[in-house]
Design an enzyme around this catalytic site. Sequence first.
Site, mmCIF file in Angstrom:
data_model
loop_
_atom_site.group_PDB
_atom_site.id
_atom_site.type_symbol
_atom_site.label_atom_id
_atom_site.label_comp_id
_atom_site.label_asym_id
_atom_site.label_seq_id
_atom_site.Cartn_x
_atom_site.Cartn_y
_atom_site.Cartn_z
ATOM 1 N N HIS A 183 54.603 -22.517 -29.645
ATOM 2 C CA HIS A 183 53.514 -21.656 -30.130
ATOM 3 C C HIS A 183 53.367 -20.437 -29.208
ATOM 4 O O HIS A 183 53.283 -19.294 -29.672
ATOM 5 C CB HIS A 183 52.206 -22.457 -30.190
ATOM 6 C CG HIS A 183 51.006 -21.648 -30.604
ATOM 7 N ND1 HIS A 183 50.324 -21.881 -31.784
ATOM 8 C CD2 HIS A 183 50.363 -20.606 -30.004
ATOM 9 C CE1 HIS A 183 49.327 -21.010 -31.879
ATOM 10 N NE2 HIS A 183 49.328 -20.229 -30.814
ATOM 11 N N GLU A 184 53.353 -20.694 -27.882
ATOM 12 C CA GLU A 184 53.195 -19.585 -26.930
ATOM 13 C C GLU A 184 54.446 -18.710 -26.897
ATOM 14 O O GLU A 184 54.349 -17.488 -26.773
ATOM 15 C CB GLU A 184 52.874 -20.117 -25.530
ATOM 16 C CG GLU A 184 51.607 -20.971 -25.439
ATOM 17 C CD GLU A 184 50.393 -20.341 -26.101
ATOM 18 O OE1 GLU A 184 50.296 -19.104 -26.140
ATOM 19 O OE2 GLU A 184 49.553 -21.102 -26.614
ATOM 20 N N CYS A 231 44.659 -20.980 -32.807
ATOM 21 C CA CYS A 231 45.088 -19.936 -31.876
ATOM 22 C C CYS A 231 43.866 -19.142 -31.432
ATOM 23 O O CYS A 231 43.034 -18.779 -32.271
ATOM 24 C CB CYS A 231 46.092 -19.022 -32.577
ATOM 25 S SG CYS A 231 46.701 -17.693 -31.525
ATOM 26 N N LEU A 232 43.777 -18.857 -30.141
ATOM 27 C CA LEU A 232 42.614 -18.120 -29.633
ATOM 28 C C LEU A 232 42.550 -16.707 -30.213
ATOM 29 O O LEU A 232 41.484 -16.104 -30.249
ATOM 30 C CB LEU A 232 42.641 -18.062 -28.097
ATOM 31 C CG LEU A 232 42.493 -19.419 -27.391
ATOM 32 C CD1 LEU A 232 42.643 -19.249 -25.886
ATOM 33 C CD2 LEU A 232 41.171 -20.098 -27.731
ATOM 34 N N GLY A 245 46.761 -23.061 -24.091
ATOM 35 C CA GLY A 245 47.899 -22.178 -23.847
ATOM 36 C C GLY A 245 47.477 -20.740 -24.110
ATOM 37 O O GLY A 245 46.581 -20.489 -24.924
ATOM 38 N N HIS A 271 54.436 -16.153 -29.471
ATOM 39 C CA HIS A 271 53.602 -14.984 -29.153
ATOM 40 C C HIS A 271 54.409 -13.889 -28.462
ATOM 41 O O HIS A 271 54.225 -12.701 -28.753
ATOM 42 C CB HIS A 271 52.438 -15.384 -28.233
ATOM 43 C CG HIS A 271 51.226 -15.894 -28.961
ATOM 44 N ND1 HIS A 271 50.543 -15.130 -29.879
ATOM 45 C CD2 HIS A 271 50.563 -17.076 -28.891
ATOM 46 C CE1 HIS A 271 49.513 -15.829 -30.348
ATOM 47 N NE2 HIS A 271 49.504 -17.014 -29.773
ATOM 48 N N GLN A 322 48.326 -11.852 -25.783
ATOM 49 C CA GLN A 322 46.945 -12.170 -26.159
ATOM 50 C C GLN A 322 45.923 -11.532 -25.218
ATOM 51 O O GLN A 322 44.728 -11.528 -25.511
ATOM 52 C CB GLN A 322 46.740 -13.691 -26.189
ATOM 53 C CG GLN A 322 47.550 -14.359 -27.294
ATOM 54 C CD GLN A 322 47.294 -15.851 -27.327
ATOM 55 O OE1 GLN A 322 47.893 -16.600 -26.565
ATOM 56 N NE2 GLN A 322 46.394 -16.286 -28.190
HETATM 57 ZN ZN LIG Z 1 48.208 -18.577 -30.158
#
Ligand SMILES: [Zn+2]
Length: 188
Positions: A140-141, A98-99, A45, A144, A50
Site C-alpha cells: 500500500h505504501e 488510507c489517511l 503506514g 504511494h 502524503q
Molecule cells: Zn495510503
Amino acid sequence: MILPIYLYGSPVLRKTGKNIGPDYPNLKELIDNMYETMYHANGIGLAAPQVGLDIRLLVIDLAPYKDEDPEMGAFKKVMINPELLETGSKTDSYEEGCLSIPGINESVSRPSKIKIRYFDEAFNEYVEEFEGFRARVILHEYDHIEGVLFTDKISPLRRQLIKSKLDQIARGKFSCSYKVKSPSGVKR
Ligand SMILES: [Zn+2]
C-alpha cells in the site's frame, strides 16, 4: 512536528517518487515528523507523498496489533528507496483505508508475498521477504511512491459507487480528526 496530510486530488499523490541519498536535507527530522504525523492520525503506514514530498520514503509501525500478534506488533520500519523485486502469484483480499482518503474503506486484492530491496535510515541495504498483512501494508505504501492509490485497484463498479465521495474529498468536503491539506486549499 505534525505535518498536514495531503488528500485525494493532490497532484503530489500522483507523482512517481525520486530516490534520495544520505545527504537529503533534514532526513532524520523528516522521518521523526512522518512517524509523529502517522501516530497522531492513528495510521499504521505513511509515505512521503502524503506529506507533500515526491521522494521514495515510507514509514510503517504495526504497534496497534501488538495485543493480537506480538511479532506483528513489533514490526516498525523506515524504507528508503524501496524497490519491489518479486511478488508471489497468490493474492488475497482485505479491506484497506488510507489517511489521504478519509472515510473510505474498500477491499483490495494484493500479492500475499513480496521480495523487496530497501535502505534503512542509516542507509544500510536490505533484501527481505514479507508475507500476509506486512506485505499488504508495504505494498500500500509502496504504491504511494509510485503515484498509485488503493482506490485505483478496486473494481470499476465499486469505484463508480464511491466516486462522489472521492470528489467531495477533493473539493474539501469531508471530516477527519487530523491535520490535512486538500487540493482545494482547505487546511484544518
Ligand atoms: Zn495510503
